[in-house]
Structure formats: C-alpha cells, structure tokens
Design a protein around this motif. Structure first.
Motif, PDB file in Angstrom:
ATOM      1  N   ASP A   1      -3.783  -2.984   4.010  1.00 14.66           N
ATOM      2  CA  ASP A   1      -2.607  -2.271   5.183  1.00 14.66           C
ATOM      3  C   ASP A   1      -2.303  -3.334   6.288  1.00 14.66           C
ATOM      4  OD1 ASP A   1      -1.227   0.144   4.673  1.00 14.66           O
ATOM      5  OD2 ASP A   1      -3.023   1.259   5.510  1.00 14.66           O
TER       6      ASP A   1
ATOM      7  N   GLN B   1       4.102  -3.303   3.739  1.00 13.56           N
ATOM      8  CA  GLN B   1       3.364  -2.175   2.841  1.00 13.56           C
ATOM      9  C   GLN B   1       4.544  -1.662   1.900  1.00 13.56           C
ATOM     10  OE1 GLN B   1       2.108  -1.005   6.847  1.00 13.56           O
ATOM     11  NE2 GLN B   1       0.942  -2.654   5.857  1.00 13.56           N
TER      12      GLN B   1
ATOM     13  N   SER C   1       0.795  -1.250  -0.201  1.00 12.85           N
ATOM     14  CA  SER C   1       0.073  -0.113  -0.199  1.00 12.85           C
ATOM     15  C   SER C   1       0.821   1.218   0.014  1.00 12.85           C
ATOM     16  CB  SER C   1      -0.814  -0.001   1.229  1.00 12.85           C
ATOM     17  OG  SER C   1      -0.115   0.092   2.367  1.00 12.85           O
TER      18      SER C   1
END
Lengths: 403, 229
Positions: A193, A203, A161
């Motif tokens: 996440d 991430q 992410s």
C-alpha cells in the motif's frame, strides 16, 4: 497621565460596552483567522506537493519525448515533423552513461483487465524490474517483474493492492491468471500500500514487462524514461550526458526534454508560494474591512460619549490625552481580536487536518506575524480619526449634549 | 480672584450674530458666594463657561488670580482648569462605567498623580462627603443626591480655588438639594469661591451676593436678594 491608568480606563470602557467591543473583536478575529486558515491551506498544499516529489527520490531524472522549451522556432516544425520517439534502444543506451544507477522505461495505457467474471478498466504500466527501486515501491506478496533483457515479453503482471482486492475479492491473487486486453498474464506479485506518486495512484495499477506493453498497445515508443543517478551530485553531469547521448542517437536533433526532480520541485515551490501570498492578500482585505468597522464603531462610541469627553476636558484633560484614551481602546480591541483570530484560525486548522490528514496544514510564521501586525496597525490607523475627532470636540458643546 | 473687563462673547447662528455676553464687567473676590440668575438665554451659562475656561471670550479681558487667560493655548487652559477650577453640573456628568471612587480619582488620573496619593486624597474627599460606604458603587447604584455629592468630591479633589455650579440642585428633590447645597456651602466657608447658576429663587437667596443677567448683560449685582429692575 500614566500608561497603566490609560490601559485601565480603556479596558474599563471595553468591558462595559460589551456588545460593541464584541462585534469589533469578532470582525478583527475573522480577519486574522482568515489569514491564518488561507495561508495555512496554501502552505499545506505546497508541503504536500513537495512531499510527494521527495517521496519519489531526489536523484531522479525523467526523459520525455519532445522539447518543451519554447525558445524560438524549431527546425522541422513547419515540415510537420513530429519529435522522434523514445525507444527501448535509447533506454538501453543510457545505461552506459557513468553515474546512472538504474533506468526504468515507461509505457502507459488503459485497457480492461479481467479475472474470471470481474473486469476493471485500469491504467497498465509497462516497465522493467528496476521500476520497483526507482519509484521506492515495495511488495505485499510475491515478487516484482524479473530482471532481464528489456525486450523479453513475459506474460506476467504485478497488481496494485486496490486492483487486487477488486479482481480477487476472495482467494489468493498470486499464481492466478488475468486477461489484459486480449492477452493472458500470470499474476506474480501484489504491490504494498505504501508509495504515492503524482499522476497516478499506484494502488490502482497493473504493471507488466515493457515489451509486453508495447505489443499490447501496438507501439514502439516510450512514454517516459526514468533514470536514477548514483548520487545527487552526479545529476547535472548525468543530465548533460543523457541529453548528449540522445541527441547523438537522434541524428543530432535535440528532441527530448530531461527534467530533474529538483527543477520540478523548485517550480512547484514557486507556484505554491505565489498561491499562498495571493491567499494572504485576499485575507488581508478582510483585515482592512475589520479596520474600517473599527473606525465606524469608534466613531459611534465617540458620539455616544460626547458628554464624557466634555467632562474630561472640564476636569483638565488635554486634547492629546483624549486622543490617547480612544486610541488605546481601538488598539486594545484589535489586539484582543487578533489573538482571538489566531485561536479561531488554529482551531479551524486542526479541524480541517482531522478531515484531511494527508494535508500537512500549518500557516507559515510570517503570515501569522503579519496578520497580527496588520490587525494592530489597522486599530491604530482606523482608531486615529475617531480619537482625533473626540479630542477636537468643543467642551461646551460636548457638555451640553446631555445623556 | 476673578476679574472680567469689558468682556463679550458673540456666536454666529446662521446669519444672525448673537451676543451671549455683551461688555460684561465683573469682579469676584476669593471666598465669595455668588448666585447668578436670569432667564434662559440671558448668558449666565456662557459666563460660567468662560470663567471655567471652557470657552473663550470674543473680546475683552479675563484675569484669574491676576493673570491674563486670553493668550493661553488649549493645553495651558486645560492645566489651569485642572488645578484651579471645579465644575458641578445639573446632570452630574459622572462616568457611568466607573465607580464613585474611580470618578473622584479621574482628575488625578488625568493629572498623572501617583496611585497611592490618589487613593489617600480620594478616600479623604469621599469621607468628608459621607460617601465612604458608597465608594465602590457605580453611578446607577446611587441616588441623585449621592451622585451630586460624588461630583462635588470629584470637583474638589484637585483642591481648586473656584467652584462653579451650574444648576446643582436642578435634578434633585428638595431634601437632596438641601444636602448638596449644605455641602457646597461647607466648602465655601473654608475659603472656596463658590458661583452658583440657578433658576431657583430659594437656592439663589442663600448666596451672599446676587448677580442677575438679561440679554448678555449684568442688570443687577448686590448683596441683598436680587429683585427684577
């Protein structure tokens, strides 16, 4: 002399000698607070690490190339032979072992990843579709790597992410194209996440098919093979079978290490418990220092109250009663100090937790009990000498020391 | 009844042997009022400490109410002291943290008397010395005379038979001193044996018997005001 009266006399003199008793209580409080905070940090670190590992799933086995046991000299060591690589074929063969639910081969490297003008140097992980389940990950957008043969080098990738938001600050990422190294990949999904793991931040990761990664990094070998067993009970069996299978495939040479989550967890537990104990030991030193301070201050108190001791004797107090009075004062001081220390310790804990919410702080109960016990014990031990000194004072001399 | 027979007390001060009391013979009957005078270092305080069982003689015999005291251990001495002897000091020696009431209560606290009984006796004692309205005051809130009267109440609360006063008026002005002496004499008239050590001729003159000391010896002992020999 009644116990209630003893307590009353002791409290009375503590309340009156405010500065003296505040100093002593503070010393004791700092000692106890130090024990609480330090053991709490150690315990927090242990719980954090344990939690991280448990998040990975406890049915996980990890195969890494090379033997890490250091029992004796291995054949081939002097011939300069490196351990045989783990290959995709090895990984594939493991799927045939009963009790193995999924496998995820792993290749890791770091290359520049670019989208348009934006470039980031991030870890690139090569794996397969089962990686999602093995690592307990979930998707925020799009889909994960498609299932299929391990050697299909599709030009698709999944972004962590954070990588997504850095490379595509505006506009959708899924469907766009990124350049990884000198090759172009289509973005098919973005990781959610959730999910943490030791070693790297999920991430900040780009995931591509394993054979694409092998070409990208120009290697045939695997960094790790992650195996998920069907159940926890099956793990010892699976572990042995994996070892046997790879030994057979590597011409009878046992050149891999198979570690289980449980074993790693146990090791970390031991390390962090030792760390907590060490911290408790260090903090206990401050308790001992507080005890010595109590002794000092009580000695001063005795010499300040020499006349009073003489008077008590003139009024018919026995030596033992004088000892009891001063000892009760010292012990009361350390109890009050210890309780204050607990309050300070827990407040400090709460403050640290506020700044580091991921760290599950909290002192182990044994440390709390021990800190209070040591505090009280040091009150007794270090209060005894001054109290005995007071009891031995010659009443004539003591009374002559006029105030 | 206090009987001292051939009693000596010697101190080692550096290389020198000091004879604080030198072969003292003294008998004091119940209910007597005795003043002890003498220059500093004449041994009068040592005499008082030995009679009060705070100090032990080096040699000789001390009988209190017919019983020998020299063979008693520290705890037994403390016990006798608590029940038979009251002390009054020049500097009062009140415990500064405790109220007047608590100071008076202290000997009974040490003796383990029950709280209700303590309250009753301490209240009665304070009332007899006109201190009822001062019971909850701390020593620093009392005048010198009041402090000494609190000390008298404390000395008397265990109902001793002997009251030993070391310069009881030494830190007091004339009026408070007279108050304190009146209180002590009131107790004496009810049968308490009263010994007063003093430098003050006026105070000494009020006693019925006068003992004069010098260099650890009794040099005069009579029922008329003492004269230097």
């Amino acid at each position: 002399m009644r116990f209630g009266d003893l307590l009353h006399l002791a409290t009375e003199s503590l309340v009156r000698a405010r500065l003296r008793s505040i100093m002593m209580r503070l010393a004791m409080a700092i000692g106890v607070a130090a024990v609480v905070v330090l053991t709490s940090l150690g315990e927090g670190a242990r719980r954090y690490v344990t939690g991280e590992f448990q998040a990975l799933g406890t049915e996980l086995l990890i195969v890494l190339p090379g033997r890490s046991e250091t029992t004796g000299v291995q054949p081939g060591m002097f011939a300069g032979e490196t351990p045989r690589d783990l290959t995709l074929d090895d990984a594939r063969s493991l799927l045939r072992i009963p009790g193995v639910a999924r496998i995820a081969p792993l290749v890791i490297g770091s290359v520049p990843v670019a989208a348009g003008e934006l470039t980031r140097e991030v870890p690139v992980v090569g794996s397969n579709s089962d990686f999602l389940a093995v690592r307990n990950l979930s998707m925020a957008q799009g889909s994960f790597l498609p299932p299929g043969e391990l050697d299909r080098d599709l030009a698709v990738c999944v972004l962590g992410s954070k990588v997504r938001s850095e490379l595509f600050p505006r506009g959708p990422a899924v469907g766009a194209t990124v350049r990884i190294g000198d090759r172009r990949f289509r973005v098919i999904g973005v990781l959610a996440d959730t999910g943490r793991a030791i070693g790297f931040d999920l991430q900040e990761l780009v995931i591509i098919p394993v054979s694409s990664a092998q070409q990208l990094f120009n290697t045939q070998s695997l960094f790790r093979i992650m195996i998920q067993a069907t159940s926890r009970e099956a793990m010892p069996r699976v572990r042995e079978a994996v070892r046997a299978m790879l030994k057979e495939r590597h011409q009878g040479e046992e050149d891999v290490t198979v570690i289980t989550q449980d074993a790693v967890l146990a090791t970390f537990n031991r390390i962090f418990t030792a760390l907590t104990l060490t911290l408790a030991g260090i903090a206990s030193i401050s308790l001992a220092v507080a005890g010595i301070l109590i002794m000092n201050v009580m000695l001063v108190a005795v010499s300040q109250r020499t006349a009073e001791v003489g008077l008590m004797k003139a009024l018919g107090a026995r030596g033992r009663q004088i000892t009891a009075i001063f000892l009760t004062e010292a012990v009361l001081l350390s109890i009050v100090g210890a309780l204050g220390g607990l309050v300070i310790g827990f407040v400090a804990d709460a403050i640290v937790s506020r700044f580091y919410p991921t760290l599950p702080l909290g002192p182990p109960p044994w440390a709390v009990v021990l800190a209070v016990l040591i505090a009280v014990a040091s009150g007794v031990v270090f209060g005894l000498l001054p109290a005995r000194r007071a009891a031995r004072l010659d009443p004539v001399v003591a009374l002559a020391g006029r105030r | 009844m206090i009987e001292l027979k051939d009693l000596s007390r010697r101190f080692q001060v550096g290389e020198q042997l000091v004879k604080a009391l030198d072969a003292v013979d003294l008998a004091i009957g119940d209910g007597e009022y005795v003043s002890i005078m003498g220059p500093s270092g004449s041994g009068k305080s040592t005499l008082l400490n030995i009679i009060g069982l705070l100090d032990r003689p080096t040699s000789g015999e001390y009988l209190l109410d017919g019983r020998g005291t020299t063979s008693l251990d520290d705890d037994e001495l403390a016990h006798v002291r608590a029940r038979k002897i009251g002390f009054i000091f020049q500097s009062f020696h009140l415990v500064p943290r405790l109220t007047a009431f608590e100071n008076v209560e202290l000997p009974m606290v040490l003796a383990g008397t029950a709280p209700a009984e303590r309250r009753r006796r301490a209240d009665a004692m304070l009332a007899s010395l006109n201190l009822t309205d001062r019971a909850e005051h701390r020593p620093d809130q009392l005048s010198g005379g009041q402090r000494q009267r609190v000390a008298i109440a404390r000395a008397m609360v265990m109902e001793p038979t002997v009251l030993l006063a070391d310069e009881p008026t030494g830190n007091l002005d004339h009026v408070s001193g007279a108050d304190v002496l009146a209180a002590l004499e009131g107790l004496n008239s009810r049968g308490i044996t009263l010994l007063v050590v003093t430098h003050d001729d006026e105070v000494a003159a009020r006693a019925r018997r006068h003992v004069r000391m010098r260099d650890g010896r009794i040099v005069a002992d009579g029922s008329s005001p003492g004269q230097p020999p």
